[in-house]
Design an enzyme around this catalytic site. Structure first.
Site, PDB file in Angstrom:
ATOM      1  N   CYS A   2      12.807 -13.940  -2.088  1.00 33.02           N
ATOM      2  CA  CYS A   2      13.506 -15.365  -2.383  1.00 33.02           C
ATOM      3  C   CYS A   2      13.013 -16.332  -1.217  1.00 33.02           C
ATOM      4  O   CYS A   2      12.887 -15.835  -0.129  1.00 33.02           O
ATOM      5  CB  CYS A   2      14.951 -15.469  -2.386  1.00 33.02           C
ATOM      6  N   ARG A  27       7.290 -15.383  -2.358  1.00 30.34           N
ATOM      7  CA  ARG A  27       8.390 -14.436  -2.036  1.00 30.34           C
ATOM      8  C   ARG A  27       9.241 -14.045  -2.977  1.00 30.34           C
ATOM      9  O   ARG A  27      10.274 -13.168  -2.930  1.00 30.34           O
ATOM     10  CB  ARG A  27       9.518 -15.459  -1.040  1.00 30.34           C
ATOM     11  N   TRP A  74      13.734 -13.846  -6.343  1.00 29.96           N
ATOM     12  CA  TRP A  74      13.400 -12.399  -6.589  1.00 29.96           C
ATOM     13  C   TRP A  74      14.798 -11.763  -6.790  1.00 29.96           C
ATOM     14  O   TRP A  74      15.510 -11.479  -5.941  1.00 29.96           O
ATOM     15  CB  TRP A  74      12.697 -11.820  -5.633  1.00 29.96           C
ATOM     16  N   ASN A 100      18.801 -16.379   0.464  1.00 30.33           N
ATOM     17  CA  ASN A 100      17.981 -15.198   0.483  1.00 30.33           C
ATOM     18  C   ASN A 100      18.606 -14.032   1.297  1.00 30.33           C
ATOM     19  O   ASN A 100      18.875 -14.213   2.363  1.00 30.33           O
ATOM     20  CB  ASN A 100      16.571 -15.939   1.280  1.00 30.33           C
ATOM     21  N   GLY A 101      18.742 -12.945   0.469  1.00 26.22           N
ATOM     22  CA  GLY A 101      19.353 -11.877   1.237  1.00 26.22           C
ATOM     23  C   GLY A 101      20.078 -11.107   0.236  1.00 26.22           C
ATOM     24  O   GLY A 101      19.978 -11.330  -0.940  1.00 26.22           O
ATOM     25  N   GLU A 478      -4.536   3.164   0.729  1.00 26.73           N
ATOM     26  CA  GLU A 478      -4.540   1.603   0.502  1.00 26.73           C
ATOM     27  C   GLU A 478      -5.314   1.223  -0.729  1.00 26.73           C
ATOM     28  O   GLU A 478      -4.724   0.237  -1.305  1.00 26.73           O
ATOM     29  CB  GLU A 478      -5.181   0.932   1.987  1.00 26.73           C
ATOM     30  N   LYS A 482      -3.581  -1.171  -3.697  1.00 26.06           N
ATOM     31  CA  LYS A 482      -4.152  -2.448  -4.002  1.00 26.06           C
ATOM     32  C   LYS A 482      -4.336  -2.320  -5.663  1.00 26.06           C
ATOM     33  O   LYS A 482      -4.051  -3.303  -6.126  1.00 26.06           O
ATOM     34  CB  LYS A 482      -5.549  -2.618  -3.215  1.00 26.06           C
ATOM     35  N   GLU A 485      -0.962  -2.424  -7.349  1.00 28.96           N
ATOM     36  CA  GLU A 485      -0.256  -3.561  -7.366  1.00 28.96           C
ATOM     37  C   GLU A 485      -0.722  -4.964  -8.111  1.00 28.96           C
ATOM     38  O   GLU A 485       0.233  -5.816  -8.784  1.00 28.96           O
ATOM     39  CB  GLU A 485      -0.368  -4.132  -5.806  1.00 28.96           C
ATOM     40  N   HIS A 501      -4.352  21.603  -5.605  1.00 29.07           N
ATOM     41  CA  HIS A 501      -2.969  22.087  -5.798  1.00 29.07           C
ATOM     42  C   HIS A 501      -1.945  21.133  -6.725  1.00 29.07           C
ATOM     43  O   HIS A 501      -0.782  21.009  -6.612  1.00 29.07           O
ATOM     44  CB  HIS A 501      -2.418  21.706  -4.693  1.00 29.07           C
ATOM     45  N   LYS A 599       6.568 -10.727  -1.656  1.00 23.85           N
ATOM     46  CA  LYS A 599       5.617 -10.368  -0.298  1.00 23.85           C
ATOM     47  C   LYS A 599       6.495 -10.035   0.806  1.00 23.85           C
ATOM     48  O   LYS A 599       6.410  -9.023   1.425  1.00 23.85           O
ATOM     49  CB  LYS A 599       4.793 -11.646   0.156  1.00 23.85           C
TER      50      LYS A 599
HETATM   51  C1  G6P Z   1       5.400  -5.872   0.419  1.00 18.86           C
HETATM   52  C2  G6P Z   1       4.082  -6.500   0.385  1.00 18.86           C
HETATM   53  C3  G6P Z   1       3.081  -5.307   0.982  1.00 18.86           C
HETATM   54  C4  G6P Z   1       3.315  -5.257   2.377  1.00 18.86           C
HETATM   55  C5  G6P Z   1       4.756  -4.791   2.305  1.00 18.86           C
HETATM   56  C6  G6P Z   1       5.202  -4.648   3.759  1.00 18.86           C
HETATM   57  O1  G6P Z   1       5.440  -4.908  -0.374  1.00 18.86           O
HETATM   58  O2  G6P Z   1       3.463  -6.709  -0.882  1.00 18.86           O
HETATM   59  O3  G6P Z   1       1.542  -6.060   0.889  1.00 18.86           O
HETATM   60  O4  G6P Z   1       2.401  -4.131   2.604  1.00 18.86           O
HETATM   61  O5  G6P Z   1       5.656  -5.437   1.627  1.00 18.86           O
HETATM   62  O6  G6P Z   1       5.374  -5.645   4.318  1.00 18.86           O
HETATM   63  P1  G6P Z   1       5.197  -6.246   5.937  1.00 18.86           P
HETATM   64  O7  G6P Z   1       5.508  -7.502   6.027  1.00 18.86           O
HETATM   65  O8  G6P Z   1       6.359  -5.516   6.703  1.00 18.86           O
HETATM   66  O9  G6P Z   1       4.021  -5.749   6.463  1.00 18.86           O
END
Ligand code: G6P
Length: 604
Positions: A2, A27, A74, A100-101, A478, A482, A485, A501, A599
């Site tokens: 949010c 956000r 969100w 937000n929260g 990672e 990616k 996501e 395994h 994010k």
């Molecule tokens: C969300 C983002 C990711 C990020 C994660 C942790 O899921 O989409 O890209 O790695 O949060 O966020 P931070 O701000 O703590 O690195």
């Protein structure tokens, strides 16, 4: 999660609120709304869906008025819908609130309010706040806010309008980000600085529990006892352009391309003639007995690289834990440990909670954070900023690679201080680290078109398996994240040695496997695993700096530049970022704002 924004001044509020929301949409983006006050009434326009839907309703100008608040959501409590979108009125429509929260005790408060005759228009926890404000209002808005804040438990950044007070809005924060922007004859609030950077560079950061009374001519900040507190004004050095696409089709691609520059900023100033200097840390590496790293998402993956690197060169035991586990797993953290919290945003709820848990257990806390003055940065004992600049795309790219760079610097510094790394190796690594930005610049140019072609070939895949060992496994984690996501392809990362395994049972004709073999000591081992999946019909994209060894077994190859094995995750991750980006582009996804994600995850 949010985004909130607020404006009061002489201009029309709606265009400014919409503009700020556009910059905050990363956000959360399942619904949005604005509230503008004037003439003793508040008008709210809100709607389910992307901000563009709200734009259709407001036409960029409606409601009219010079004071307002806005929100992009969100969903947590209550599905995305017109009713659940913010702002939320009080019953008498005198208050409007954006939030937000999470209000954790909202069920209890819902009952409290229901018993007092209140009914609810939405399923949200936020509506509780507006109703409580009405309940407690007795001629003094500030007083009502204080009473409300004593009743609610949880995290919140709030923007509050009161209909009978023209040219003023209120804001408050606890465990959720909020900045106040100071202009000339106008003032602002927002969830982050870039949202209002085109309007001002002067900011105030309210502390936990502080309440701001914002008018066009000034901002007064009070504590929870209504006592005025003096605040320092900070001038941001961020470039307003940093939050714009600058000709790129997506923020993600722009941010991938920004990585060499970001790495220069992160690394160069910290390498002096006498070696690595980390001004952000004020502890003696020799006194640390064990390091815990806690983080979420990609930051956790950076921590996985950090574990291998620090253990190898500083000979210190490192345990990397997901922050959401750390906070509840009763970790053996004490005053002899160093806890490292890694976070791009500096606001991730679980990471912040892990920080507090570590401090409760008397551990010193080092934050590796990108957003300056974020909650995690403020609460940590020591800070190493990643200096990546604003990152807007939900899927992190430069945030992650700059985290790796800081972990390398930290590991080398600790190793040097503790005398556990040979001088020659230290010098080699420092030199190679400084060469990374230029090498990466060239690599991105070389590999951009190739990853685009590979994406054109593989985008219809339904599943993808990323395998590797050691650092390559961390990079695989990672790479898989990616891809899933932003392209929504089911993607998993496996330590190559673990394949047999279980996961190998999923491999069949044409299964897509991304085999990462960049660590020279492990290339041949990973190659055997690649052969195993190949024999079972998989299609393999190899990612390696040993094309001579892998070529025969792979359908396609991404060739990495030659660099120190420990530094290869930067290059592997970048290649896989580009691959994921182009796959998502071929599938037509909303790359910067993938479905269901946000994010800054400020809820547990
Ligand atoms: C969300 C983002 C990711 C990020 C994660 C942790 O899921 O989409 O890209 O790695 O949060 O966020 P931070 O701000 O703590 O690195």
């Amino acid at each position: 999660m949010c985004g909130i924004v607020g404006y009061t001044g002489k201009k029309q509020a709606t265009p400014i609120l919409m503009d700020g929301l556009e910059r905050l949409e990363y956000r959360g983006y399942d619904s949005s709304g604005i509230a503008v006050s004037g003439g003793g009434a508040i008008e709210i326009v809100k709607v389910k869906g992307r901000l563009s839907e709200l734009g259709k309703l407001t036409g960029g100008t409606r409601p009219a008025g010079t004071t307002g608040i806005g929100h992009t959501r969100w969903a947590t409590h209550g599905k995305p819908s017109n009713e659940n979108a913010h702002p939320h009125y009080s019953r008498d429509k005198k208050f409007a609130v954006v939030h937000n929260g999470i209000i954790e005790n909202y069920l209890e408060l819902r009952e409290f309010l229901a018993e007092r005759g209140f009914t609810f228009r939405s399923e949200t926890d936020t509506e509780i706040v507006s109703l409580l404000l009405e309940y407690y209002y007795d001629g003094d808005v500030l007083d009502a806010i204080v009473k409300m804040s004593r009743k609610v438990k949880g995290s919140y950044a709030l923007g509050i309008l009161y209909a009978d007070e023209a040219d003023v809005f209120y804001a408050m924060r606890k465990d959720s980000p909020l900045v106040i922007g100071l202009g000339e004859g106008e003032n602002f609030i927002a969830s982050d600085i870039p949202a209002i950077l085109p309007y001002t560079r002067k900011f105030i950061f309210p502390e936990e529990g502080e309440i701001a009374i914002v008018t066009p001519d000034g901002v007064t900040v009070c504590n929870g006892n209504k006592e005025r507190v003096e605040k320092t004004v900070v001038v941001s050095e961020l470039d307003a352009k940093a939050a714009e696409k600058d000709g790129y089709p997506h923020f993600m691609l722009k941010e991938i391309y920004e990585q060499p520059g970001a790495l220069r900023k992160t690394v160069y100033e910290r390498i002096k003639s006498e070696g690595i200097r980390l001004d952000g840390i004020r502890f003696d590496g020799k006194s640390v007995r064990k390091i815990y790293i806690a983080a979420c998402g990609s930051a956790y993956h950076a921590g996985a690289v950090g574990k291998y690197f620090i253990e190898k060169y500083a000979r210190l035991e490192v345990e990397t834990l997901l922050a959401s586990e750390f906070r509840y797993c009763d970790p053996l953290v004490d005053e002899n440990c160093l806890t490292v919290i890694i976070s791009q945003s500096g606001e991730t709820a679980d990471s912040l909670a892990a920080l507090r848990e570590a401090k409760r257990r008397k551990s010193r806390v080092l934050a590796i954070v990108n957003v300056v003055d974020s909650s995690i940065a403020r609460e940590a004992d020591d800070i190493l900023y990643t200096r990546a600049g604003p990152e807007i795309a939900v899927a992190t790219t430069k945030g992650y690679t700059t985290q790796l760079a800081v972990l390398y610097l930290l590991g080398l510094k600790l190793g040097h201080d503790r005398g556990t790394i040979a001088e020659a190796e230290y010098n080699t690594l420092v030199r190679e680290l400084t060469e990374v930005p230029a090498l990466l610049e060239k690599f991105i140019d070389d590999v951009n078109e190739q990853t685009q072609q590979l994406a054109g070939k593989y985008y219809p895949a339904t599943d993808a398996y990323f395998i590797g060992r050691g650092y390559d496994w961390s990079a695989a984690l990672e790479g898989a994240l990616k891809l899933k996501e932003i392209s929504y392809i089911h993607a998993e990362a496996y330590a190559a040695g673990e394949l047999k395994h279980g996961t190998i049972s999923l491999i069949e004709k044409n299964s897509l496997v991304i085999g990462i073999a960049a660590d020279p000591a492990l290339t041949e081992k990973t190659l055997s695993n690649i052969k195993e999946v190949k024999t079972r019909g998989a299609t393999v994209i190899g990612v390696t700096n040993r094309p001579d060894l892998l070529r025969a077994e792979c359908n396609d190859l991404i060739v990495l530049p030659k660099t120190h094995d420990a530094l290869t995750p930067i290059f592997t991750a970048t290649a896989l970022q580009l691959f994921a980006y182009y796959v998502a582009a071929s599938r037509g996804g909303d790359i910067d704002k993938p479905r269901n994600l946000a994010k800054s995850v400020t809820v547990e």
